[in-house]
Design a protein around this motif. Structure first.
Motif, PDB file in Angstrom:
ATOM      1  N   UNK A 168       0.843  -1.200   0.000  1.00 47.37           N
ATOM      2  CA  UNK A 168       0.000   0.000   0.000  1.00 47.37           C
ATOM      3  C   UNK A 168       0.873   1.243   0.000  1.00 47.37           C
ATOM      4  N   UNK A 169       0.605   2.151  -0.947  1.00 47.03           N
ATOM      5  CA  UNK A 169       1.312   3.430  -1.018  1.00 47.03           C
ATOM      6  C   UNK A 169       0.509   4.517  -0.303  1.00 47.03           C
ATOM      7  N   UNK A 170      -0.773   4.564  -0.561  1.00 51.29           N
ATOM      8  CA  UNK A 170      -1.708   5.455   0.136  1.00 51.29           C
ATOM      9  C   UNK A 170      -2.946   4.650   0.485  1.00 51.29           C
ATOM     10  N   UNK A 171      -3.497   4.934   1.658  1.00 47.07           N
ATOM     11  CA  UNK A 171      -4.658   4.166   2.083  1.00 47.07           C
ATOM     12  C   UNK A 171      -5.678   5.066   2.749  1.00 47.07           C
ATOM     13  N   UNK A 172      -6.921   4.972   2.279  1.00 45.75           N
ATOM     14  CA  UNK A 172      -8.040   5.715   2.843  1.00 45.75           C
ATOM     15  C   UNK A 172      -9.190   4.736   3.110  1.00 45.75           C
ATOM     16  N   UNK A 173     -10.240   5.257   3.705  1.00 50.14           N
ATOM     17  CA  UNK A 173     -11.367   4.383   4.038  1.00 50.14           C
ATOM     18  C   UNK A 173     -12.064   3.844   2.797  1.00 50.14           C
ATOM     19  N   UNK A 174     -12.012   4.587   1.697  1.00 51.39           N
ATOM     20  CA  UNK A 174     -12.746   4.159   0.499  1.00 51.39           C
ATOM     21  C   UNK A 174     -11.851   3.875  -0.700  1.00 51.39           C
ATOM     22  N   UNK A 175     -10.539   4.029  -0.573  1.00 51.51           N
ATOM     23  CA  UNK A 175      -9.637   3.740  -1.693  1.00 51.51           C
ATOM     24  C   UNK A 175      -8.243   3.427  -1.159  1.00 51.51           C
ATOM     25  N   UNK A 176      -7.547   2.599  -1.934  1.00 51.53           N
ATOM     26  CA  UNK A 176      -6.164   2.221  -1.589  1.00 51.53           C
ATOM     27  C   UNK A 176      -5.353   2.239  -2.869  1.00 51.53           C
ATOM     28  N   UNK A 177      -4.179   2.868  -2.796  1.00 53.12           N
ATOM     29  CA  UNK A 177      -3.258   2.853  -3.936  1.00 53.12           C
ATOM     30  C   UNK A 177      -2.170   1.824  -3.636  1.00 53.12           C
ATOM     31  N   UNK A 190      -4.955   1.562  -8.381  1.00 48.99           N
ATOM     32  CA  UNK A 190      -5.905   2.221  -7.471  1.00 48.99           C
ATOM     33  C   UNK A 190      -7.131   1.332  -7.322  1.00 48.99           C
ATOM     34  N   UNK A 191      -7.399   0.932  -6.073  1.00 49.30           N
ATOM     35  CA  UNK A 191      -8.528   0.070  -5.756  1.00 49.30           C
ATOM     36  C   UNK A 191      -9.536   0.900  -4.953  1.00 49.30           C
ATOM     37  N   UNK A 192     -10.809   0.840  -5.328  1.00 50.69           N
ATOM     38  CA  UNK A 192     -11.836   1.614  -4.627  1.00 50.69           C
ATOM     39  C   UNK A 192     -12.891   0.680  -4.039  1.00 50.69           C
ATOM     40  N   UNK A 193     -13.563   1.163  -3.006  1.00 54.12           N
ATOM     41  CA  UNK A 193     -14.627   0.404  -2.353  1.00 54.12           C
ATOM     42  C   UNK A 193     -15.947   0.675  -3.071  1.00 54.12           C
ATOM     43  N   UNK A 194     -16.559  -0.338  -3.644  1.00 50.31           N
ATOM     44  CA  UNK A 194     -17.821  -0.210  -4.373  1.00 50.31           C
ATOM     45  C   UNK A 194     -18.886  -1.068  -3.690  1.00 50.31           C
ATOM     46  N   UNK A 195     -20.155  -0.921  -4.084  1.00 39.55           N
ATOM     47  CA  UNK A 195     -21.195  -1.795  -3.521  1.00 39.55           C
ATOM     48  C   UNK A 195     -20.923  -3.279  -3.749  1.00 39.55           C
ATOM     49  N   UNK A 196     -20.114  -3.598  -4.780  1.00 39.47           N
ATOM     50  CA  UNK A 196     -19.774  -4.993  -5.063  1.00 39.47           C
ATOM     51  C   UNK A 196     -18.475  -5.419  -4.399  1.00 39.47           C
ATOM     52  N   UNK A 197     -17.898  -4.532  -3.593  1.00 41.92           N
ATOM     53  CA  UNK A 197     -16.616  -4.842  -2.955  1.00 41.92           C
ATOM     54  C   UNK A 197     -15.489  -4.013  -3.559  1.00 41.92           C
ATOM     55  N   UNK A 198     -14.252  -4.336  -3.202  1.00 47.47           N
ATOM     56  CA  UNK A 198     -13.093  -3.607  -3.728  1.00 47.47           C
ATOM     57  C   UNK A 198     -12.888  -3.952  -5.197  1.00 47.47           C
ATOM     58  N   UNK A 199     -12.683  -2.903  -6.010  1.00 42.52           N
ATOM     59  CA  UNK A 199     -12.474  -3.088  -7.434  1.00 42.52           C
ATOM     60  C   UNK A 199     -11.381  -2.126  -7.923  1.00 42.52           C
ATOM     61  N   UNK A 200     -10.638  -2.566  -8.940  1.00 45.52           N
ATOM     62  CA  UNK A 200      -9.595  -1.727  -9.542  1.00 45.52           C
ATOM     63  C   UNK A 200     -10.267  -0.686 -10.435  1.00 45.52           C
ATOM     64  N   UNK A 201      -9.954   0.609 -10.174  1.00 46.00           N
ATOM     65  CA  UNK A 201     -10.556   1.692 -10.953  1.00 46.00           C
ATOM     66  C   UNK A 201      -9.533   2.385 -11.850  1.00 46.00           C
TER      67      UNK A 201
END
Length: 207
Positions: A168-177, A190-201
């Protein structure tokens, strides 16, 4: 010949007043003449007295109705023509700056998605089609990112394997780089938190 006696004058008056009553035709003529006189009087009298002249009371009233005086401005009010009310009736403008994302420890699930996505990304045997390549990436990728990757030619990707663990380079509650090493440089995912779970955006190759 002049009428010199009162009796003669009375006889003449009786004859004049009685003439309209002698026949319906005489009465119709009298009514018509009276109507014409009334109409003519209604037209001529205002012109002679100046009642309809420009600048008269009627014109002044019309002018006041057509050009209403704008009320003087007061603090907190608006003077836009045709609009009344105070400025407080308008929607409140947002002046506060949106808060920055909240930092948080990286979710292990987000790291796992980045690692799985990277291993699917480097898996492109010779002759694989874009559709088959994207099918392996779909469970870990947002629909928007899949649309962006629809033009990628898998055969042009130099990396063929993942060579290390995701970090992890940067980490937030709704996204992780996440940084993921490969045999052709590192991937910054960059991975984001979606209704379907974590997904690469989003992703990019870095040195």
């Amino acid at each position: 010949m002049p009428i010199r006696t009162n009796r003669g004058r009375a006889a003449v008056y009786r004859r004049l007043w009685g003439w309209p009553m002698r026949s319906p035709r005489h009465l119709t003529v009298v009514v018509f003449v009276v109507a014409v006189l009334v109409i003519a009087t209604g037209i001529l009298v205002p012109q002679l007295t100046g009642g309809d002249k420009p600048g008269g009371p009627a014109a002044a009233a019309s002018s006041d109705n057509e050009n209403p005086t704008t009320a003087p401005s007061t603090p907190g009010t608006t003077n836009t023509p045709g609009v009344t009310g105070s400025a407080s009736d308008l929607p409140t403008r947002i002046t506060s700056v949106p808060s920055a994302p909240t930092s948080a420890p990286p979710d292990p699930a987000a790291l796992d998605v980045a690692d799985s996505w990277g291993r699917a990304w480097v898996n492109h045997p010779e002759g694989i089609s874009n559709e088959d390549w994207l099918a392996d990436l779909r469970p870990f990728t947002t629909e928007e990112q899949l649309t962006e990757m629809a033009t990628v030619e898998p055969g042009n990707i130099g990396a063929t394997k993942v060579t290390g663990e995701p970090k992890a380079v940067e980490s937030f509650t709704s996204s992780v780089q996440v940084e993921l090493p490969t045999d052709d440089g590192n991937l910054l995912i960059t991975v984001i938190d979606t209704p379907d779970g974590w997904r690469v955006a989003f992703y990019e190759q870095v040195s």
